[in-house]
Motif scaffolding. Sequence first.
Motif, PDB file in Angstrom:
ATOM      1  N   LEU A  18     -62.783  -8.067  -8.302  1.00 45.11           N
ATOM      2  CA  LEU A  18     -63.479  -6.790  -8.228  1.00 45.11           C
ATOM      3  C   LEU A  18     -63.569  -6.215  -9.633  1.00 45.11           C
ATOM      4  CD1 LEU A  18     -64.675  -4.502  -6.460  1.00 45.11           C
ATOM      5  CD2 LEU A  18     -62.358  -3.572  -6.332  1.00 45.11           C
ATOM      6  N   VAL A  19     -64.773  -5.935 -10.074  1.00 39.21           N
ATOM      7  CA  VAL A  19     -64.987  -5.374 -11.408  1.00 39.21           C
ATOM      8  C   VAL A  19     -65.483  -3.944 -11.242  1.00 39.21           C
ATOM      9  CG1 VAL A  19     -66.280  -5.567 -13.560  1.00 39.21           C
ATOM     10  CG2 VAL A  19     -65.548  -7.637 -12.357  1.00 39.21           C
ATOM     11  N   LEU A  20     -64.738  -3.011 -11.810  1.00 36.91           N
ATOM     12  CA  LEU A  20     -65.107  -1.603 -11.779  1.00 36.91           C
ATOM     13  C   LEU A  20     -65.249  -1.121 -13.216  1.00 36.91           C
ATOM     14  CD1 LEU A  20     -62.601  -0.376  -9.045  1.00 36.91           C
ATOM     15  CD2 LEU A  20     -65.037  -0.883  -8.749  1.00 36.91           C
ATOM     16  N   ARG A  21     -66.459  -0.880 -13.619  1.00 33.41           N
ATOM     17  CA  ARG A  21     -66.687  -0.415 -14.992  1.00 33.41           C
ATOM     18  C   ARG A  21     -66.312   1.053 -15.121  1.00 33.41           C
ATOM     19  NH1 ARG A  21     -70.638  -4.199 -14.087  1.00 33.41           N
ATOM     20  NH2 ARG A  21     -70.802  -5.788 -15.694  1.00 33.41           N
ATOM     21  N   GLY A  22     -65.694   1.379 -16.231  1.00 30.54           N
ATOM     22  CA  GLY A  22     -65.334   2.763 -16.497  1.00 30.54           C
ATOM     23  C   GLY A  22     -64.080   3.225 -15.780  1.00 30.54           C
ATOM     24  N   VAL A  23     -63.358   2.302 -15.174  1.00 27.90           N
ATOM     25  CA  VAL A  23     -62.131   2.639 -14.448  1.00 27.90           C
ATOM     26  C   VAL A  23     -60.942   2.227 -15.311  1.00 27.90           C
ATOM     27  CG1 VAL A  23     -60.762   2.155 -12.385  1.00 27.90           C
ATOM     28  CG2 VAL A  23     -63.249   2.378 -12.213  1.00 27.90           C
ATOM     29  N   PRO A  24     -59.990   3.115 -15.501  1.00 33.02           N
ATOM     30  CA  PRO A  24     -58.815   2.760 -16.304  1.00 33.02           C
ATOM     31  C   PRO A  24     -58.127   1.505 -15.758  1.00 33.02           C
ATOM     32  CG  PRO A  24     -58.810   5.100 -15.789  1.00 33.02           C
ATOM     33  CD  PRO A  24     -59.914   4.488 -14.992  1.00 33.02           C
ATOM     34  N   ALA A  25     -57.580   0.709 -16.667  1.00 36.08           N
ATOM     35  CA  ALA A  25     -56.946  -0.562 -16.301  1.00 36.08           C
ATOM     36  C   ALA A  25     -55.861  -0.387 -15.242  1.00 36.08           C
ATOM     37  CB  ALA A  25     -56.367  -1.232 -17.545  1.00 36.08           C
ATOM     38  N   GLU A  26     -55.110   0.698 -15.305  1.00 36.40           N
ATOM     39  CA  GLU A  26     -54.036   0.889 -14.323  1.00 36.40           C
ATOM     40  C   GLU A  26     -54.578   1.102 -12.911  1.00 36.40           C
ATOM     41  OE1 GLU A  26     -54.601   4.920 -16.377  1.00 36.40           O
ATOM     42  OE2 GLU A  26     -54.397   2.850 -17.019  1.00 36.40           O
ATOM     43  N   PHE A  27     -55.822   1.544 -12.794  1.00 35.81           N
ATOM     44  CA  PHE A  27     -56.450   1.664 -11.480  1.00 35.81           C
ATOM     45  C   PHE A  27     -57.087   0.342 -11.059  1.00 35.81           C
ATOM     46  CE2 PHE A  27     -57.430   6.387 -10.522  1.00 35.81           C
ATOM     47  CZ  PHE A  27     -56.100   6.698 -10.690  1.00 35.81           C
ATOM     48  N   ALA A  28     -57.712  -0.341 -11.994  1.00 38.01           N
ATOM     49  CA  ALA A  28     -58.417  -1.581 -11.674  1.00 38.01           C
ATOM     50  C   ALA A  28     -57.452  -2.670 -11.213  1.00 38.01           C
ATOM     51  CB  ALA A  28     -59.224  -2.050 -12.877  1.00 38.01           C
ATOM     52  N   GLU A  29     -56.254  -2.686 -11.770  1.00 37.00           N
ATOM     53  CA  GLU A  29     -55.246  -3.674 -11.376  1.00 37.00           C
ATOM     54  C   GLU A  29     -54.786  -3.395  -9.946  1.00 37.00           C
ATOM     55  OE1 GLU A  29     -53.729  -6.192 -13.268  1.00 37.00           O
ATOM     56  OE2 GLU A  29     -55.198  -5.816 -14.849  1.00 37.00           O
ATOM     57  N   GLY A  30     -54.942  -4.344  -9.085  1.00 41.04           N
ATOM     58  CA  GLY A  30     -54.430  -4.229  -7.732  1.00 41.04           C
ATOM     59  C   GLY A  30     -55.276  -3.427  -6.761  1.00 41.04           C
ATOM     60  N   ILE A  31     -56.446  -2.963  -7.168  1.00 42.03           N
ATOM     61  CA  ILE A  31     -57.258  -2.169  -6.244  1.00 42.03           C
ATOM     62  C   ILE A  31     -58.062  -3.050  -5.285  1.00 42.03           C
ATOM     63  CG2 ILE A  31     -59.309  -1.913  -7.689  1.00 42.03           C
ATOM     64  CD1 ILE A  31     -59.365   1.036  -6.644  1.00 42.03           C
ATOM     65  N   GLY A  32     -58.285  -4.318  -5.655  1.00 43.01           N
ATOM     66  CA  GLY A  32     -59.069  -5.218  -4.806  1.00 43.01           C
ATOM     67  C   GLY A  32     -58.580  -5.289  -3.371  1.00 43.01           C
ATOM     68  N   PRO A  33     -57.279  -5.529  -3.135  1.00 33.26           N
ATOM     69  CA  PRO A  33     -56.797  -5.578  -1.754  1.00 33.26           C
ATOM     70  C   PRO A  33     -56.959  -4.253  -0.999  1.00 33.26           C
ATOM     71  CG  PRO A  33     -55.223  -6.618  -3.228  1.00 33.26           C
ATOM     72  CD  PRO A  33     -56.258  -5.956  -4.090  1.00 33.26           C
ATOM     73  N   LEU A  34     -56.822  -3.134  -1.696  1.00 32.61           N
ATOM     74  CA  LEU A  34     -57.019  -1.828  -1.044  1.00 32.61           C
ATOM     75  C   LEU A  34     -58.472  -1.643  -0.623  1.00 32.61           C
ATOM     76  CD1 LEU A  34     -54.906   0.530  -3.345  1.00 32.61           C
ATOM     77  CD2 LEU A  34     -54.405  -0.107  -0.989  1.00 32.61           C
ATOM     78  N   VAL A  35     -59.399  -1.998  -1.509  1.00 32.49           N
ATOM     79  CA  VAL A  35     -60.826  -1.889  -1.183  1.00 32.49           C
ATOM     80  C   VAL A  35     -61.160  -2.841  -0.035  1.00 32.49           C
ATOM     81  CG1 VAL A  35     -63.177  -2.237  -2.039  1.00 32.49           C
ATOM     82  CG2 VAL A  35     -61.488  -1.096  -3.478  1.00 32.49           C
ATOM     83  N   ALA A  36     -60.629  -4.067  -0.085  1.00 30.48           N
ATOM     84  CA  ALA A  36     -60.888  -5.036   0.984  1.00 30.48           C
ATOM     85  C   ALA A  36     -60.401  -4.495   2.333  1.00 30.48           C
ATOM     86  CB  ALA A  36     -60.215  -6.367   0.653  1.00 30.48           C
ATOM     87  N   GLU A  37     -59.227  -3.880   2.360  1.00 29.58           N
ATOM     88  CA  GLU A  37     -58.701  -3.325   3.612  1.00 29.58           C
ATOM     89  C   GLU A  37     -59.577  -2.184   4.124  1.00 29.58           C
ATOM     90  OE1 GLU A  37     -56.652  -2.725   7.012  1.00 29.58           O
ATOM     91  OE2 GLU A  37     -56.491  -4.438   5.661  1.00 29.58           O
ATOM     92  N   ARG A  38     -60.006  -1.299   3.210  1.00 31.37           N
ATOM     93  CA  ARG A  38     -60.872  -0.184   3.618  1.00 31.37           C
ATOM     94  C   ARG A  38     -62.221  -0.705   4.131  1.00 31.37           C
ATOM     95  NH1 ARG A  38     -56.553   1.282   2.371  1.00 31.37           N
ATOM     96  NH2 ARG A  38     -55.889   3.259   1.541  1.00 31.37           N
TER      97      ARG A  38
END
Length: 85
Positions: free
Chosen positions: A11-31
């Motif tokens: 998951l690539v999120l432009r303009g998102v701080p690295a601490e948010f981008a790390e590990g957000i993929g599984p959360l987005v997938a669940e939602r």
Amino acid sequence: MTRIDIDIERLVLRGVPAEFAEGIGPLVAERLSQLATADRRGDDPPHWAAAPRRARPATDLDTLAAQVARDTWASTRAQIREGAS
């Protein structure tokens, strides 16, 4: 009972701080899975899905994941439903 599972490899999120981008993929997938499953079953969407669009940036992972999932589902729902028919 229908449950739609979604797996996000990258998951690539432009303009998102690295601490948010790390590990957000599984959360987005669940939602996304929750939204797709509710839609497929004809159920009401999860309570977090009804939140209005934020005027300010999200400040936590859960809020950001919910926003990304809502935006993604809104933009792809029609194509996914057509493909499933």
